[in-house]
Design an enzyme around this catalytic site. Structure first.
Site, PDB file in Angstrom:
ATOM      1  N   HIS A 212       0.829  -1.224   0.000  1.00  0.00           N
ATOM      2  CA  HIS A 212       0.000   0.000   0.000  1.00  0.00           C
ATOM      3  C   HIS A 212       0.859   1.270   0.000  1.00  0.00           C
ATOM      4  CE1 HIS A 212       0.605  -0.444   4.327  1.00  0.00           C
ATOM      5  NE2 HIS A 212      -0.371  -1.315   4.467  1.00  0.00           N
ATOM      6  N   ARG A 223      14.228  16.534  -0.239  1.00  0.00           N
ATOM      7  CA  ARG A 223      15.599  16.328   0.233  1.00  0.00           C
ATOM      8  C   ARG A 223      15.781  14.959   0.883  1.00  0.00           C
ATOM      9  NH1 ARG A 223      14.731  21.776   1.973  1.00  0.00           N
ATOM     10  NH2 ARG A 223      15.859  23.248   0.624  1.00  0.00           N
ATOM     11  N   ASP A 270      -6.858  -4.245   0.094  1.00  0.00           N
ATOM     12  CA  ASP A 270      -6.574  -4.098   1.522  1.00  0.00           C
ATOM     13  C   ASP A 270      -7.882  -3.978   2.303  1.00  0.00           C
ATOM     14  OD1 ASP A 270      -5.048  -3.961   3.835  1.00  0.00           O
ATOM     15  OD2 ASP A 270      -4.735  -1.803   3.691  1.00  0.00           O
ATOM     16  N   ALA A 305      -7.630   2.100   8.784  1.00  0.00           N
ATOM     17  CA  ALA A 305      -7.436   0.707   9.201  1.00  0.00           C
ATOM     18  C   ALA A 305      -7.817  -0.270   8.103  1.00  0.00           C
ATOM     19  CB  ALA A 305      -8.253   0.423  10.457  1.00  0.00           C
TER      20      ALA A 305
END
Length: 377
Positions: A212, A223, A270, A305
């Site tokens: 994910h 940077r 997911d 979640a």
């Protein structure tokens, strides 16, 4: 053996094109014939979901073998024809219990008569933790281990283990990646605070996916490019995306598509047990109880979640909001996941491949699902 069938329409190919013609199949694809076709439907390979934590009130962490197979039936009705039940961070004893249930469900499916195979096939287990960074837990509990020692050895010995998410910066991680890869287990970089160099080292050791992308990992900085920059660069490791429009903004999905292209992306859902449940339902997800809030499963503090989408929902979003052609989205949702998991007989509509396919209307509505050549009723 199933009887021979023929479908006509626009057929999704592994090069991302649509071929107008006919596809003939029994339990396997027999022939793809280009030419004038009567139908206007899309015919695409069945989706392969490498990250399913649960659905329709069934949680992988507590599911019995019959419950896992019931979950597979729900997935099949959404166009997913194969999947990896996913175990989250837990004590190794609990993970072994989950693996035992998955292994038994696989064994039962193998002993069934072919006509009984009307569920998405369980291809093995995805272990998403506990070998992850304590700095990038997401919804996982703070029970994180280094990928070495007795607990790792016990996990690595699980015979149905197919995919492991781990953080490459942890002590012992590079050796663990090499060992798992050597025995045919795919490794995905995720829940990680890795620098760019550490992520590249994980890829060099054998990692083949990013779990994910953008979520539960060091942010992209101009940077401090970190792990996300490694995922955006062309390599053997494909970023997996949750295309629900919540875990990742569509513009950031487009960025990955522009950087990696069709062959470099995996779509996963997911999804968690809250997917497909009635409003107000709540389930234990990782470290707390989660409810559906603002289009996804969330903990009480708002932490994401897991999703509540299907793979078909994700494909639609990639087509409608990101601008990915349907056949290319099908490669991301079927061909590429099969490649990551090491299956060459699925995820493609080529002669000799398993006849797992779905039929979609021009409006991308699901019209039919075929598993090993048999239509789901």
């Amino acid at each position: 053996m199933p009887m021979m069938k023929t479908l006509s329409g626009e057929i999704a190919r592994t090069d991302g094109s649509l071929t107008r013609g006919q596809i003939t199949f029994s339990d396997k694809i027999v022939e793809v014939h280009e030419g004038p076709a009567a139908g206007n439907d899309y015919i695409v390979p069945g989706f392969i979901d490498l990250q399913v934590n649960g659905s329709h009130g069934i949680d992988v962490m507590s599911a019995s073998p019959p419950a896992l197979r019931a979950l597979g039936e729900h997935l099949a009705r959404e166009g997913t024809t194969a999947w990896l039940p996913t175990a989250v961070t837990s004590p190794i004893d609990a993970i072994e219990r989950v693996h035992g249930a998955i292994a038994e469900a696989i064994a039962q499916a193998r002993s069934d008569p072919p006509a009984a195979s009307m569920a998405a096939a369980i291809l093995g287990m995805h272990l998403e933790g506990p070998f992850i960074s304590p700095r990038r837990l997401g919804a996982h509990p703070p029970l994180n281990l280094e990928p070495r020692g007795d607990d790792f050895e016990r996990a690595a010995a699980m015979r149905e283990l197919k995919l492991v998410t781990l953080a490459p910066e942890l002590p012992g991680a590079l050796e663990a990646i090499a060992r798992l890869t050597a025995r045919g287990v795919a490794v995905s970089i995720g829940h990680t605070d890795a620098t760019l160099e550490e992520a590249r080292a994980g890829i060099s050791a054998g990692a083949r996916m990013f779990t994910h992308l953008y979520n539960a990992m060091r942010p992209l900085g101009h940077r401090d490019p970190g792990v996300i920059a490694a995922a955006l660069a062309k390599s053997e490791a494909r970023p997996a995306l949750i295309p629900d429009g919540i875990h990742v903004h569509p513009e950031m999905l487009r960025l990955v598509y522009l950087a990696r292209g069709m062959k470099g992306i995996v779509i996963t859902s997911d999804k968690v047990a809250l997917s497909g449940t009635a409003p107000g339902a709540a389930f234990e997800v990782g470290r707390a109880r989660a409810k559906i809030d603002r289009g996804a499963a969330r903990l009480p503090d708002g932490t994401l979640a897991g999703s509540i989408i299907s793979m078909l929902d994700g494909v639609r979003l990639m087509v409608r909001e990101v601008g990915v052609p349907l056949a290319e989205a099908a490669v991301m949702a079927a061909t590429n996941p099969a490649a990551v998991a090491g299956f060459r007989d699925r995820g493609r509509l080529d002669p000799g491949a398993r006849a797992d396919l779905i039929v979609m209307s021009r409006a991308l509505e699901l019209k039919a699902v075929f598993i090993a050549g048999r239509e789901l009723r």
